[in-house]
Design a protein around this motif. Structure first.
Motif, PDB file in Angstrom:
ATOM      1  N   ALA A  14     -53.625  54.674  14.721  1.00  0.00           N
ATOM      2  CA  ALA A  14     -53.000  55.755  15.486  1.00  0.00           C
ATOM      3  C   ALA A  14     -51.483  55.676  15.387  1.00  0.00           C
ATOM      4  CB  ALA A  14     -53.437  55.692  16.948  1.00  0.00           C
ATOM      5  N   VAL A  15     -50.943  54.473  15.450  1.00  0.00           N
ATOM      6  CA  VAL A  15     -49.494  54.298  15.344  1.00  0.00           C
ATOM      7  C   VAL A  15     -49.015  54.592  13.927  1.00  0.00           C
ATOM      8  CG1 VAL A  15     -47.649  52.598  15.504  1.00  0.00           C
ATOM      9  CG2 VAL A  15     -49.427  52.663  17.249  1.00  0.00           C
ATOM     10  N   ALA A  16     -49.810  54.242  12.918  1.00  0.00           N
ATOM     11  CA  ALA A  16     -49.403  54.448  11.525  1.00  0.00           C
ATOM     12  C   ALA A  16     -49.418  55.923  11.148  1.00  0.00           C
ATOM     13  CB  ALA A  16     -50.325  53.668  10.596  1.00  0.00           C
ATOM     14  N   PHE A  17     -50.295  56.702  11.760  1.00  0.00           N
ATOM     15  CA  PHE A  17     -50.436  58.096  11.367  1.00  0.00           C
ATOM     16  C   PHE A  17     -49.790  59.080  12.333  1.00  0.00           C
ATOM     17  CE2 PHE A  17     -54.119  56.065   9.295  1.00  0.00           C
ATOM     18  CZ  PHE A  17     -53.755  56.327   7.984  1.00  0.00           C
ATOM     19  N   ALA A  18     -49.220  58.596  13.406  1.00  0.00           N
ATOM     20  CA  ALA A  18     -48.650  59.509  14.391  1.00  0.00           C
ATOM     21  C   ALA A  18     -47.561  58.806  15.187  1.00  0.00           C
ATOM     22  CB  ALA A  18     -49.746  59.992  15.326  1.00  0.00           C
ATOM     23  N   GLN A  19     -46.782  59.613  15.883  1.00  0.00           N
ATOM     24  CA  GLN A  19     -45.782  59.077  16.793  1.00  0.00           C
ATOM     25  C   GLN A  19     -46.308  59.273  18.205  1.00  0.00           C
ATOM     26  OE1 GLN A  19     -41.902  59.626  15.740  1.00  0.00           O
ATOM     27  NE2 GLN A  19     -41.132  58.588  17.542  1.00  0.00           N
ATOM     28  N   CYS A  20     -46.255  58.230  19.024  1.00  0.00           N
ATOM     29  CA  CYS A  20     -46.786  58.277  20.375  1.00  0.00           C
ATOM     30  C   CYS A  20     -45.658  58.093  21.388  1.00  0.00           C
ATOM     31  CB  CYS A  20     -47.836  57.193  20.579  1.00  0.00           C
ATOM     32  SG  CYS A  20     -49.211  57.311  19.444  1.00  0.00           S
ATOM     33  N   PHE A  21     -45.825  58.720  22.567  1.00  0.00           N
ATOM     34  CA  PHE A  21     -44.824  58.565  23.615  1.00  0.00           C
ATOM     35  C   PHE A  21     -45.450  58.806  24.976  1.00  0.00           C
ATOM     36  CE2 PHE A  21     -44.786  63.091  22.837  1.00  0.00           C
ATOM     37  CZ  PHE A  21     -44.586  63.646  24.095  1.00  0.00           C
ATOM     38  N   ILE A  22     -44.734  58.364  26.016  1.00  0.00           N
ATOM     39  CA  ILE A  22     -45.097  58.660  27.394  1.00  0.00           C
ATOM     40  C   ILE A  22     -43.836  59.089  28.140  1.00  0.00           C
ATOM     41  CG2 ILE A  22     -47.116  57.152  27.572  1.00  0.00           C
ATOM     42  CD1 ILE A  22     -45.331  55.084  28.947  1.00  0.00           C
ATOM     43  N   ALA A  23     -44.024  59.845  29.205  1.00  0.00           N
ATOM     44  CA  ALA A  23     -42.912  60.264  30.057  1.00  0.00           C
ATOM     45  C   ALA A  23     -43.010  59.483  31.367  1.00  0.00           C
ATOM     46  CB  ALA A  23     -42.978  61.764  30.325  1.00  0.00           C
ATOM     47  N   VAL A  24     -41.893  58.852  31.759  1.00  0.00           N
ATOM     48  CA  VAL A  24     -41.862  57.986  32.936  1.00  0.00           C
ATOM     49  C   VAL A  24     -40.723  58.412  33.852  1.00  0.00           C
ATOM     50  CG1 VAL A  24     -41.527  55.589  33.689  1.00  0.00           C
ATOM     51  CG2 VAL A  24     -42.820  56.061  31.617  1.00  0.00           C
ATOM     52  N   ASP A  25     -40.968  58.366  35.166  1.00  0.00           N
ATOM     53  CA  ASP A  25     -39.924  58.648  36.146  1.00  0.00           C
ATOM     54  C   ASP A  25     -38.882  57.532  36.096  1.00  0.00           C
ATOM     55  OD1 ASP A  25     -38.614  58.375  38.888  1.00  0.00           O
ATOM     56  OD2 ASP A  25     -39.646  60.295  39.081  1.00  0.00           O
ATOM     57  N   LYS A  26     -37.621  57.902  35.990  1.00  0.00           N
ATOM     58  CA  LYS A  26     -36.537  56.924  35.833  1.00  0.00           C
ATOM     59  C   LYS A  26     -36.366  56.026  37.060  1.00  0.00           C
ATOM     60  CE  LYS A  26     -31.667  56.783  34.523  1.00  0.00           C
ATOM     61  NZ  LYS A  26     -30.510  57.620  34.181  1.00  0.00           N
ATOM     62  N   ASP A  27     -36.657  56.550  38.260  1.00  0.00           N
ATOM     63  CA  ASP A  27     -36.456  55.779  39.478  1.00  0.00           C
ATOM     64  C   ASP A  27     -37.670  54.959  39.886  1.00  0.00           C
ATOM     65  OD1 ASP A  27     -33.856  56.784  39.777  1.00  0.00           O
ATOM     66  OD2 ASP A  27     -34.626  58.595  40.739  1.00  0.00           O
ATOM     67  N   THR A  28     -38.873  55.525  39.740  1.00  0.00           N
ATOM     68  CA  THR A  28     -40.085  54.847  40.217  1.00  0.00           C
ATOM     69  C   THR A  28     -40.884  54.185  39.104  1.00  0.00           C
ATOM     70  OG1 THR A  28     -41.440  56.842  39.994  1.00  0.00           O
ATOM     71  CG2 THR A  28     -40.307  56.497  42.113  1.00  0.00           C
ATOM     72  N   TYR A  29     -40.578  54.484  37.868  1.00  0.00           N
ATOM     73  CA  TYR A  29     -41.299  53.973  36.702  1.00  0.00           C
ATOM     74  C   TYR A  29     -42.774  54.373  36.705  1.00  0.00           C
ATOM     75  CZ  TYR A  29     -37.077  51.309  35.960  1.00  0.00           C
ATOM     76  OH  TYR A  29     -35.767  50.961  35.768  1.00  0.00           O
ATOM     77  N   GLU A  30     -43.097  55.473  37.353  1.00  0.00           N
ATOM     78  CA  GLU A  30     -44.451  56.003  37.334  1.00  0.00           C
ATOM     79  C   GLU A  30     -44.575  57.008  36.195  1.00  0.00           C
ATOM     80  OE1 GLU A  30     -45.088  57.761  41.144  1.00  0.00           O
ATOM     81  OE2 GLU A  30     -45.239  55.837  42.166  1.00  0.00           O
ATOM     82  N   LEU A  31     -45.789  57.123  35.646  1.00  0.00           N
ATOM     83  CA  LEU A  31     -46.025  58.106  34.604  1.00  0.00           C
ATOM     84  C   LEU A  31     -45.860  59.506  35.182  1.00  0.00           C
ATOM     85  CD1 LEU A  31     -49.179  56.677  32.820  1.00  0.00           C
ATOM     86  CD2 LEU A  31     -46.858  56.726  31.954  1.00  0.00           C
ATOM     87  N   VAL A  32     -45.213  60.371  34.430  1.00  0.00           N
ATOM     88  CA  VAL A  32     -45.038  61.763  34.837  1.00  0.00           C
ATOM     89  C   VAL A  32     -45.991  62.585  33.977  1.00  0.00           C
ATOM     90  CG1 VAL A  32     -43.431  63.671  35.082  1.00  0.00           C
ATOM     91  CG2 VAL A  32     -42.620  61.327  35.374  1.00  0.00           C
ATOM     92  N   ASP A  33     -46.904  63.285  34.636  1.00  0.00           N
ATOM     93  CA  ASP A  33     -47.867  64.075  33.868  1.00  0.00           C
ATOM     94  C   ASP A  33     -47.485  65.543  33.865  1.00  0.00           C
ATOM     95  OD1 ASP A  33     -48.354  64.452  36.522  1.00  0.00           O
ATOM     96  OD2 ASP A  33     -50.521  64.304  36.388  1.00  0.00           O
ATOM     97  N   ASN A  34     -48.139  66.286  33.009  1.00  0.00           N
ATOM     98  CA  ASN A  34     -47.914  67.732  32.858  1.00  0.00           C
ATOM     99  C   ASN A  34     -46.458  68.077  32.550  1.00  0.00           C
ATOM    100  OD1 ASN A  34     -50.648  68.308  33.385  1.00  0.00           O
ATOM    101  ND2 ASN A  34     -50.268  68.110  35.565  1.00  0.00           N
ATOM    102  N   VAL A  35     -45.860  67.316  31.653  1.00  0.00           N
ATOM    103  CA  VAL A  35     -44.504  67.586  31.193  1.00  0.00           C
ATOM    104  C   VAL A  35     -44.602  68.434  29.924  1.00  0.00           C
ATOM    105  CG1 VAL A  35     -42.365  66.570  30.337  1.00  0.00           C
ATOM    106  CG2 VAL A  35     -43.666  65.403  32.119  1.00  0.00           C
ATOM    107  N   ASN A  36     -43.898  69.543  29.919  1.00  0.00           N
ATOM    108  CA  ASN A  36     -43.857  70.388  28.723  1.00  0.00           C
ATOM    109  C   ASN A  36     -42.944  69.732  27.686  1.00  0.00           C
ATOM    110  OD1 ASN A  36     -45.325  72.703  29.852  1.00  0.00           O
ATOM    111  ND2 ASN A  36     -43.555  72.812  31.206  1.00  0.00           N
ATOM    112  N   TYR A  37     -43.340  69.815  26.435  1.00  0.00           N
ATOM    113  CA  TYR A  37     -42.437  69.338  25.390  1.00  0.00           C
ATOM    114  C   TYR A  37     -42.496  70.262  24.178  1.00  0.00           C
ATOM    115  CZ  TYR A  37     -46.403  66.985  23.045  1.00  0.00           C
ATOM    116  OH  TYR A  37     -47.581  66.700  22.414  1.00  0.00           O
ATOM    117  N   THR A  38     -41.354  70.357  23.522  1.00  0.00           N
ATOM    118  CA  THR A  38     -41.215  71.175  22.323  1.00  0.00           C
ATOM    119  C   THR A  38     -40.599  70.334  21.228  1.00  0.00           C
ATOM    120  OG1 THR A  38     -40.883  73.163  23.657  1.00  0.00           O
ATOM    121  CG2 THR A  38     -40.191  73.282  21.369  1.00  0.00           C
ATOM    122  N   LEU A  39     -41.165  70.439  20.047  1.00  0.00           N
ATOM    123  CA  LEU A  39     -40.610  69.769  18.866  1.00  0.00           C
ATOM    124  C   LEU A  39     -39.807  70.803  18.080  1.00  0.00           C
ATOM    125  CD1 LEU A  39     -43.801  67.816  17.762  1.00  0.00           C
ATOM    126  CD2 LEU A  39     -41.927  67.015  19.189  1.00  0.00           C
TER     127      LEU A  39
END
Length: 119
Positions: A14-39
């Motif tokens: 998965a790492v070799a064939f794609a780029q992976c990422f997560i979105a995290v809250d800067k203050d609480t370090y919790e995962l932030v879900d339902n974040v829109n992203y555009t490439l």
């Protein structure tokens, strides 16, 4: 033991064939879900999606892009060039939600904000 090697092989592929990422809250370090992203490629959008809750978000290797922008209503927009991309994006809140607001009326012409004490 066999399942460990299969899981490791899937993770590496998965790492070799794609780029992976997560979105995290800067203050609480919790995962932030339902974040829109555009490439973007040459400042033109080439792909739009929404992050998956509690999972690694994967950008397939066939998508050609040079930058990414992430946004959500209650967070500041975040952008990064592909060469500066990391697997973790730290998002900063711009709207804070209060669980409880108490307005005291003991002193005239003053409002007291905060959590009730002794109730």
């Amino acid at each position: 033991m066999k399942s460990f090697f299969v899981a490791a092989l899937l993770l590496i592929s998965a790492v070799a064939f794609a780029q992976c990422f997560i979105a995290v809250d800067k203050d609480t370090y919790e995962l932030v879900d339902n974040v829109n992203y555009t490439l973007f490629n040459n400042k033109k959008p080439v792909y739009n999606a929404v992050t998956v809750p509690d999972k690694l978000n994967t950008i397939h290797k066939d998508i050609v892009f040079d930058s990414i922008a992430l946004w959500r209503v209650d967070y500041e927009t975040f952008g990064a060039a592909k060469k500066n991309m990391d697997s973790v994006f730290y998002l900063t809140k711009k709207i804070f939600y209060l669980d409880e607001v108490v307005i005291g009326s003991d002193i005239k012409n003053k409002l007291c904000w905060g959590k009730p004490i002794g109730l």
